[in-house]
Design an enzyme around this catalytic site. Structure first.
Site, mmCIF file in Angstrom:
data_model
loop_
_atom_site.group_PDB
_atom_site.id
_atom_site.type_symbol
_atom_site.label_atom_id
_atom_site.label_comp_id
_atom_site.label_asym_id
_atom_site.label_seq_id
_atom_site.Cartn_x
_atom_site.Cartn_y
_atom_site.Cartn_z
ATOM 1 N N CYS A 111 0.261 -1.133 0.101
ATOM 2 C CA CYS A 111 -0.018 -0.159 -0.054
ATOM 3 C C CYS A 111 0.767 1.951 0.008
ATOM 4 C CB CYS A 111 -0.943 0.268 1.168
ATOM 5 S SG CYS A 111 -1.974 -1.906 1.561
ATOM 6 N N HIS A 135 -3.030 7.340 3.407
ATOM 7 C CA HIS A 135 -2.917 5.710 2.659
ATOM 8 C C HIS A 135 -4.782 5.137 3.306
ATOM 9 C CE1 HIS A 135 -4.325 1.656 1.278
ATOM 10 N NE2 HIS A 135 -3.703 1.417 2.447
ATOM 11 N N ASN A 153 -10.051 -0.123 0.854
ATOM 12 C CA ASN A 153 -8.613 0.323 0.896
ATOM 13 C C ASN A 153 -8.410 -0.283 -1.007
ATOM 14 O OD1 ASN A 153 -6.041 -0.795 0.841
ATOM 15 N ND2 ASN A 153 -6.071 -1.676 3.058
HETATM 16 O O1 UT7 Z 1 -3.632 -1.222 3.969
HETATM 17 C C1 UT7 Z 1 -2.953 -2.577 3.989
HETATM 18 C C2 UT7 Z 1 -2.148 -2.229 6.371
HETATM 19 N N1 UT7 Z 1 -4.351 -3.135 6.235
HETATM 20 C C3 UT7 Z 1 -3.749 -2.691 7.576
HETATM 21 O O2 UT7 Z 1 -3.788 -1.580 7.956
HETATM 22 C C4 UT7 Z 1 -5.694 -3.379 8.623
HETATM 23 C C5 UT7 Z 1 -5.039 -3.022 9.605
HETATM 24 N N2 UT7 Z 1 -6.046 -3.340 10.308
HETATM 25 C C6 UT7 Z 1 -7.104 -2.940 10.811
HETATM 26 O O3 UT7 Z 1 -7.820 -2.542 10.119
HETATM 27 C C7 UT7 Z 1 -8.051 -3.846 11.905
HETATM 28 O O4 UT7 Z 1 -7.352 -5.114 12.791
HETATM 29 C C8 UT7 Z 1 -9.056 -4.432 11.120
HETATM 30 C C9 UT7 Z 1 -10.573 -4.013 10.368
HETATM 31 C C10 UT7 Z 1 -9.001 -5.827 9.965
HETATM 32 C C11 UT7 Z 1 -9.864 -6.021 12.263
HETATM 33 O O5 UT7 Z 1 -10.388 -4.710 13.434
HETATM 34 P P1 UT7 Z 1 -10.303 -5.416 14.746
HETATM 35 O O6 UT7 Z 1 -11.224 -4.554 15.716
HETATM 36 O O7 UT7 Z 1 -8.976 -5.415 15.141
HETATM 37 O O8 UT7 Z 1 -11.063 -6.537 13.905
HETATM 38 P P2 UT7 Z 1 -10.756 -8.041 14.654
HETATM 39 O O9 UT7 Z 1 -9.545 -8.512 14.144
HETATM 40 O O10 UT7 Z 1 -9.715 -8.302 15.986
HETATM 41 O O11 UT7 Z 1 -12.346 -9.012 15.229
HETATM 42 C C12 UT7 Z 1 -12.577 -8.546 15.941
HETATM 43 C C13 UT7 Z 1 -13.946 -9.192 16.102
HETATM 44 C C14 UT7 Z 1 -14.394 -11.360 16.096
HETATM 45 O O12 UT7 Z 1 -15.330 -11.463 16.832
HETATM 46 P P3 UT7 Z 1 -14.728 -12.434 17.996
HETATM 47 O O13 UT7 Z 1 -13.427 -13.162 17.795
HETATM 48 O O14 UT7 Z 1 -14.259 -11.203 18.943
HETATM 49 O O15 UT7 Z 1 -16.379 -12.828 18.794
HETATM 50 C C15 UT7 Z 1 -13.900 -11.170 14.107
HETATM 51 O O16 UT7 Z 1 -14.055 -12.834 14.053
HETATM 52 O O17 UT7 Z 1 -14.714 -9.265 14.395
HETATM 53 C C16 UT7 Z 1 -14.934 -10.063 14.352
HETATM 54 N N3 UT7 Z 1 -15.001 -10.329 12.847
HETATM 55 C C17 UT7 Z 1 -16.176 -9.636 12.009
HETATM 56 N N4 UT7 Z 1 -17.131 -9.558 11.637
HETATM 57 C C18 UT7 Z 1 -18.104 -8.774 11.426
HETATM 58 C C19 UT7 Z 1 -14.096 -9.928 11.717
HETATM 59 N N5 UT7 Z 1 -13.533 -9.974 10.443
HETATM 60 C C20 UT7 Z 1 -15.661 -9.448 10.837
HETATM 61 C C21 UT7 Z 1 -16.823 -9.036 9.714
HETATM 62 N N6 UT7 Z 1 -17.983 -8.976 10.010
HETATM 63 N N7 UT7 Z 1 -16.577 -8.843 8.357
#
Ligand code: UT7
Length: 348
Positions: free
Chosen positions: A128, A275, A305
């Site tokens: 990115c 970004h 993104n």
């Molecule tokens: O551009 C390249 C670089 N990439 C980035 O900058 C991405 C950086 N990371 C992020 O932006 C965040 O970490 C994410 C948006 C990818 C994820 O957010 P998060 O707050 O870190 O969520 P998480 O992965 O800790 O997931 C929290 C919960 C989980 O459920 P439990 O285990 O707490 O019950 C996931 O299963 O959210 C759940 N979950 C979803 N629920 C509904 C994960 N994806 C989804 C979804 N819809 N799409």
């Protein structure tokens, strides 16, 4: 000598997919996606479109904006863009999803499509951060070559092709699109009053974090073999939390260093164009830096993104809306696969 941006362009596929559309197909919701990322929609290219097709569309728009070069705009947009393309000395294209694996570069496909016969052409792989790397690379090559005067820098991505639709943690994040800028070497000053163009860049990497954001399959490490059934497809795999933590720190450090090296403060900066990975990353970094939210431009709500394309798409939107005034100090900042990070300071 200054390296100034003379034109901007973008290409965004017509097929707009809202969070609600996705929620009808996979286990997610508009509420989760918005609250965790700020994303409301994304645009997906159709099956017949490749990375170079979006890149060409964005490039033609950027070249058409430069108008006054041989051919002018008397004969209509395409001819103006075509004539301007003949004056290009260099094409740098940043992508994570090239038309072909390894060879030819997508930049070469674009060079042919534009009829930019004088131009050298190469791709940049910096995730990115690719556009930020591309801008500095192109500027350096223009300054190093006596006869080189004009370059095209493109970020173009078809992340929908690299998405694992079984992984709801990543598939809701990405969109397709391309953005481009035309750079020109001019006699304007790069220091003091009246300075112009690219006045600073920071480029960095932390290869030790590579495993947090990877496309494992398809290269020479894990090549496809004749006749095999795909066990491990060429999909993006991401450790979201690890990338998030890296991103907030890299974002904050890059903004601080860019300002410190330039001797400018936040009040000197008209706009920060980050970004567009996650609105929460921007908010967290802004808080640490003490920078008010209004200084950041965000369009992630509409495009999600788009990796290396997100900054040039944003620059084109801002430019066409008249929000970038001549003399404005604009900061870009990015982070992504590699892991990589970086930013540019541009006097518009
Ligand atoms: O551009 C390249 C670089 N990439 C980035 O900058 C991405 C950086 N990371 C992020 O932006 C965040 O970490 C994410 C948006 C990818 C994820 O957010 P998060 O707050 O870190 O969520 P998480 O992965 O800790 O997931 C929290 C919960 C989980 O459920 P439990 O285990 O707490 O019950 C996931 O299963 O959210 C759940 N979950 C979803 N629920 C509904 C994960 N994806 C989804 C979804 N819809 N799409």
């Amino acid at each position: 000598m200054a390296i100034e941006i003379r034109g901007t362009g973008k290409a965004v596929p017509a097929n707009r997919v809202s969070n609600g559309d996705l929620a009808r197909k996979i286990d997610t919701s508009d509420e989760w996606i918005r609250s965790h990322t700020g994303i409301g929609a994304r645009h997906f290219a159709d099956e017949g479109t490749a990375c170079s097709d979006l890149a060409l569309e964005a490039a033609r728009e950027a070249l058409a904006m430069t108008g006054g070069w041989p051919g002018g705009d008397r004969e209509g947009r395409d001819l103006a863009a075509g004539e301007a393309a003949k004056t290009l000395d260099l094409i740098v294209l940043a992508t994570a999803g090239a038309d072909f694996c390894g060879c030819p570069s997508t930049a070469c496909v674009v060079q042919d499509g534009l009829g930019a016969r004088q131009a050298a052409a190469m791709d940049i792989t910096a995730g990115c951060t690719g556009f930020v790397y591309g801008l500095e690379t192109a500027a350096g090559l223009l300054l190093a070559g006596k006869t080189r005067k004009r370059a095209l820098v493109i970020g173009s991505e078809l992340l929908s092709r690299l998405t694992n639709w079984e992984d709801r943690g990543t598939c809701v994040l990405f969109g397709d699109g391309a953005g481009a800028v035309v750079l020109e070497k001019t006699g304007a000053p790069v220091e003091g009053p009246g300075r112009r163009g690219l006045v600073g860049s920071i480029l960095g990497a932390d290869g030790a974090g590579a495993e947090h954001l990877m496309i494992r399959r398809g290269g020479t490490r894990n090549p496809f073999k004749a006749g095999e059934t795909l066990g491990l497809p060429p999909h993006i795999e991401m450790n979201g939390q690890a990338v998030y933590n890296f991103a907030v720190k890299a974002f904050t450090d890059t903004c601080r260093r860019l300002m410190a090296e330039d001797g400018s403060g936040i009040d000197d900066i008209a706009l920060i164009v980050p970004h567009q990975a996650n609105a929460r990353i921007v908010q967290a970094a802004g808080k640490r830096l003490g920078i008010p939210e209004e200084k950041f431009f965000l369009n992630i709500g509409e495009y999600a993104n788009t990796s290396a394309a997100s900054i040039p798409i944003a620059l084109d939107e801002l430019n066409r809306a008249g929000r970038l005034k001549r003399g404005d100090l604009v900061m870009t900042v990015a982070f992504g696969g590699g892991l990589t990070f970086g930013g540019n300071l541009i006097v518009w």
